[in-house]
Write an enzyme that holds these catalytic residues in place. Sequence first.
Site, PDB file in Angstrom:
ATOM      1  N   TYR A 165       0.814  -1.223   0.000  1.00  0.00           N
ATOM      2  CA  TYR A 165       0.000   0.000   0.000  1.00  0.00           C
ATOM      3  C   TYR A 165       0.843   1.267   0.000  1.00  0.00           C
ATOM      4  CZ  TYR A 165      -4.718  -1.745   0.474  1.00  0.00           C
ATOM      5  OH  TYR A 165      -5.927  -2.311   0.233  1.00  0.00           O
ATOM      6  N   LYS A 232       2.892 -13.741   6.294  1.00  0.00           N
ATOM      7  CA  LYS A 232       3.223 -14.758   5.292  1.00  0.00           C
ATOM      8  C   LYS A 232       4.740 -14.951   5.308  1.00  0.00           C
ATOM      9  CE  LYS A 232       1.913 -17.428   1.886  1.00  0.00           C
ATOM     10  NZ  LYS A 232       1.123 -18.653   2.092  1.00  0.00           N
ATOM     11  N   ASP A 294      -2.568 -17.604   5.071  1.00  0.00           N
ATOM     12  CA  ASP A 294      -3.589 -18.470   4.447  1.00  0.00           C
ATOM     13  C   ASP A 294      -4.287 -19.328   5.497  1.00  0.00           C
ATOM     14  OD1 ASP A 294      -0.969 -19.327   4.556  1.00  0.00           O
ATOM     15  OD2 ASP A 294      -1.167 -20.789   2.966  1.00  0.00           O
ATOM     16  N   ASP A 318      -6.021  -5.911   5.393  1.00  0.00           N
ATOM     17  CA  ASP A 318      -7.112  -5.518   4.517  1.00  0.00           C
ATOM     18  C   ASP A 318      -8.040  -6.715   4.278  1.00  0.00           C
ATOM     19  OD1 ASP A 318      -8.562  -3.976   2.751  1.00  0.00           O
ATOM     20  OD2 ASP A 318      -7.252  -4.369   1.043  1.00  0.00           O
TER      21      ASP A 318
END
Length: 432
Positions: A165, A232, A294, A318
């Site tokens: 972002y 992640k 995930d 987000d």
Amino acid sequence: MTDRTAERVGEAGRPEWGEPIGFRDGGLVVPDHPLVGFIEGDGIGPEIWRAAKDVTDAAVAVAYGGRRAIAWWELAAGEKAYRQHGEYLPAWTADALRECRVGIKGPLTTPVGGGFRSVNVTLRQTLDLYACVRPVRWFRGLPSPLRDPEKVDMVIFRENTEDVYAGIEWAMGSPEARKLIDYLAGEFGVTVRADSGIGLKPISRAGSERIIRRALRFALENGRRSVTMMHKGNIQKHTEGAFRQWGYDLAEREFTERFVREAAADAATVVSAGAAADAAGTVPAVILKDRIADNMFQQVLLRPADYDVIVAPNLNGDYISDAVAALAGGLGVAAGVNLSDEVAVFEATHGSAPELAGSDVANPTSLILSAAMLLDHLGWGQAARLVSAGVEATVAKGVVTADLARQLGVPAVGTRAYSEAVVSSMHTSERD
Ligand code: NAD
């Protein structure tokens, strides 16, 4: 338009009876008639803002009987600002929010493409609103895809200024992209296809620490059970993996003995200054854990009770904010705020839904519950509780707008009728 004209435009709408909110020792000093900025927003913004304002003013009046009132100051942003002042975000709006320290905004439309910079993103960057905080809690009457939705009670802390972002990217074939591709090949022997667009994902230690610190403090101050860092890091080791590691290091360095790692948590109870102690002076430890992004999506569906405060870099934050909101009524009811160390801008979490504008069908709950967060932030807890209790009582009676009515199979009421029902349920609860 000169700056002086811009100042006069802003000053024109400023209520004279409003008193500025002060700031001392890291906290707000709130007068009885605080000056609070508001941005109506585009699309359904004006309708849901009217609803949120009516409910908020009524709650303050019921709670404090005229001793306190908010002096709302309309600030310009979005399509209305463009129509009136020729720009989507006049500089005086950000200055006024800085001065007010507390503001609230309806959704703002971002046209896709065309080099138009999102007003939301610009506001966040200009005011360094680095923390996006979204509480999601199910209450009776809300639709949910879960069998036991009462287990949903999470607060998501999303980093707002870094990660993808940050907006550092170049189009395929641009001189910048070509130059970077050549540089990577020449300097590092890294091959990137020539027809690639290139984006950068910066995640800093300082940026990660300030959002994680905020989440850890919130957990302690509000007696929450756990904080989960969502990342992640198995793949993106030096950005998201580092976010996780900096989080554990920070907890150890600054919050010694107040957090325990998940592995050590089973047996542990530790003395904590944050949560309420039992008779023996001990409290359950706040557990600090991490989950790979995930996996996190299935965890919140399958084991919602195991998740409480969640802290994440920008993009993960987000995604997970919207996914968790869907477990408890969806975006139409999810509240939120963007915070710097000093400024707080509360907002509806959904967009401007232009297709619904002007037809009195939009659900104002997201902005109403954001206004309840604003009242809490001012330290006006009694009024905040009246607002959330009013919403809960109204929804529990099956009085809902079309978005929820469709899912629940009940008749819908309009935006205005819904907010009137919330206000009248506050008066009823006051008499009870
Ligand atoms: P949206 O949230 O406006 O709409 C998504 C869907 O939810 C639509 O079907 C809409 O009708 C429905 N919906 C949204 N809010 C509702 C409400 N309060 N009551 C009933 N139904 C509601 O998302 P979008 O269509 O992707 O975006 C529209 C515009 O809003 C875009 O310009 C986008 O950039 C902008 N946007 C702004 C914000 C913000 O200001 N924070 C956030 C998201 C999107």
